[in-house]
Design an enzyme around this catalytic site. Structure first.
Site, mmCIF file in Angstrom:
data_model
loop_
_atom_site.group_PDB
_atom_site.id
_atom_site.type_symbol
_atom_site.label_atom_id
_atom_site.label_comp_id
_atom_site.label_asym_id
_atom_site.label_seq_id
_atom_site.Cartn_x
_atom_site.Cartn_y
_atom_site.Cartn_z
ATOM 1 N N GLU A 70 0.887 -1.124 -0.023
ATOM 2 C CA GLU A 70 -0.010 -0.056 0.044
ATOM 3 C C GLU A 70 0.848 1.323 -0.004
ATOM 4 O O GLU A 70 0.337 2.462 0.077
ATOM 5 C CB GLU A 70 -1.016 -0.184 1.219
ATOM 6 C CG GLU A 70 -1.778 -1.057 1.242
ATOM 7 C CD GLU A 70 -2.945 -1.337 0.475
ATOM 8 O OE1 GLU A 70 -2.872 -0.475 -0.789
ATOM 9 O OE2 GLU A 70 -3.685 -2.229 0.573
ATOM 10 N N HIS A 89 -2.773 3.854 7.708
ATOM 11 C CA HIS A 89 -3.732 2.988 6.861
ATOM 12 C C HIS A 89 -4.098 1.791 7.674
ATOM 13 O O HIS A 89 -3.234 0.983 7.936
ATOM 14 C CB HIS A 89 -3.281 2.529 5.633
ATOM 15 C CG HIS A 89 -4.056 1.487 4.856
ATOM 16 N ND1 HIS A 89 -5.582 1.865 4.574
ATOM 17 C CD2 HIS A 89 -3.775 0.464 4.295
ATOM 18 C CE1 HIS A 89 -5.885 0.780 3.899
ATOM 19 N NE2 HIS A 89 -4.877 -0.122 3.722
ATOM 20 N N HIS A 91 -7.629 -1.339 8.548
ATOM 21 C CA HIS A 91 -8.813 -1.929 8.279
ATOM 22 C C HIS A 91 -9.349 -1.994 9.577
ATOM 23 O O HIS A 91 -10.158 -3.044 9.718
ATOM 24 C CB HIS A 91 -8.249 -3.506 7.709
ATOM 25 C CG HIS A 91 -7.605 -3.388 6.692
ATOM 26 N ND1 HIS A 91 -6.917 -4.345 6.052
ATOM 27 C CD2 HIS A 91 -7.138 -2.257 5.701
ATOM 28 C CE1 HIS A 91 -6.034 -4.062 5.005
ATOM 29 N NE2 HIS A 91 -5.998 -2.689 4.862
ATOM 30 N N TYR A 116 -16.754 16.404 17.504
ATOM 31 C CA TYR A 116 -15.354 15.745 17.667
ATOM 32 C C TYR A 116 -14.852 15.136 16.113
ATOM 33 O O TYR A 116 -13.673 15.334 15.822
ATOM 34 C CB TYR A 116 -15.108 14.630 18.543
ATOM 35 C CG TYR A 116 -15.798 15.106 19.863
ATOM 36 C CD1 TYR A 116 -14.944 16.069 20.680
ATOM 37 C CD2 TYR A 116 -17.004 14.605 20.214
ATOM 38 C CE1 TYR A 116 -15.608 16.642 21.729
ATOM 39 C CE2 TYR A 116 -17.510 15.355 21.444
ATOM 40 C CZ TYR A 116 -16.796 16.108 22.297
ATOM 41 O OH TYR A 116 -17.490 16.476 23.379
ATOM 42 N N HIS A 156 -12.600 -1.354 1.824
ATOM 43 C CA HIS A 156 -11.189 -1.567 2.304
ATOM 44 C C HIS A 156 -10.948 -1.036 3.529
ATOM 45 O O HIS A 156 -10.470 -1.848 4.442
ATOM 46 C CB HIS A 156 -10.521 -0.957 1.145
ATOM 47 C CG HIS A 156 -9.059 -1.245 1.330
ATOM 48 N ND1 HIS A 156 -8.090 -1.000 0.196
ATOM 49 C CD2 HIS A 156 -8.124 -1.743 2.284
ATOM 50 C CE1 HIS A 156 -6.699 -1.437 0.431
ATOM 51 N NE2 HIS A 156 -6.864 -1.860 1.888
#
Length: 220
Positions: A70, A89, A91, A116, A156
């Site tokens: 990635e 990044h 998941h 927030y 994703h």
């Protein structure tokens, strides 16, 4: 603390926060004209120095471990804005779930339900689906027409940036919570923040909301 030490500590934190199940997710930090990025297949909570890859700002592998597939996402964030010095990044469950739904709007997949989210994350557009590791993921992020410091990747997960790793991880935690609340209220007669409240929060906290970026400008 060195950039490498920051990266290893952030890996422990994202796992502790429940954002990175198994060997999923990747982290990076910009160190001068180099990017330190977690290696491929690494469990972030147990990442060791020899499992870190070193890239240049164009994404070329300079030394160290094989980089996460990635890496284009990380390079794209650094190319979008030189103020971004760290990228996360993950998941995490709620962000993945919301990335599988229709977006709330063009500029944010996540609705403005709490102050927030608006303050700490800001608008979070949904980027098109591409297979993991597809270089197009980076192109989509780099060329997204909305100002952003977070995005959802369709079906994703999420990607977020900050001026330092702690800030980027804080945003990942807040986005996961905003997505969890989105799921809990889905289909109910929920109240979103009104436009005046959102504008005031975005202005006070310098948070992107409803604003577009200028495409085609030189990127450093």
């Amino acid at each position: 603390m060195s950039a490498l030490e920051d990266l290893l500590a952030a890996g422990v934190r994202v796992v502790g926060e429940g954002l990175s199940p198994g060997t999923s997710g990747n982290l990076s930090v910009r160190d001068g004209d180099r990017i330190l990025l977690s290696g491929t297949g690494v469990s972030l909570g147990r990442m060791r120095p020899e499992q870190v890859a070193v890239l240049d700002l164009q994404g070329r592998h300079l030394e160290g471990a094989k980089p996460s597939k990635e890496w284009p996402l990380h390079v794209a964030f650094y190319q979008r804005d030189p103020g971004h010095r760290a990228v996360v990044h993950v998941h995490s469950p709620s962000t993945v779930a919301v990335s599988c739904l229709r977006p709330w709007s063009d500029h944010s997949a996540v609705p403005p339900l709490t102050p927030y989210f608006v303050m700490r994350v800001g608008q979070t557009p949904l980027l098109p689906y591409r297979p993991p590791g597809d270089p197009g993921l980076g192109e989509d992020l780099r060329d997204c027409p909305w100002e952003l410091r977070a995005a959802l990747l369709s079906n994703h997960g999420s990607v977020l940036a900050g001026a330092k790793l702690d800030e980027a991880v804080d945003r990942a935690v807040e986005l996961e919570e905003a997505c969890r609340i989105t799921l809990l209220t889905d289909g109910l007669a929920r109240r979103e923040l009104d436009a005046d409240a959102i504008t005031a929060l975005a202005r006070q906290w310098s948070s992107p909301w409803g604003t577009r970026t200028t495409l085609g400008t030189p990127r450093r």
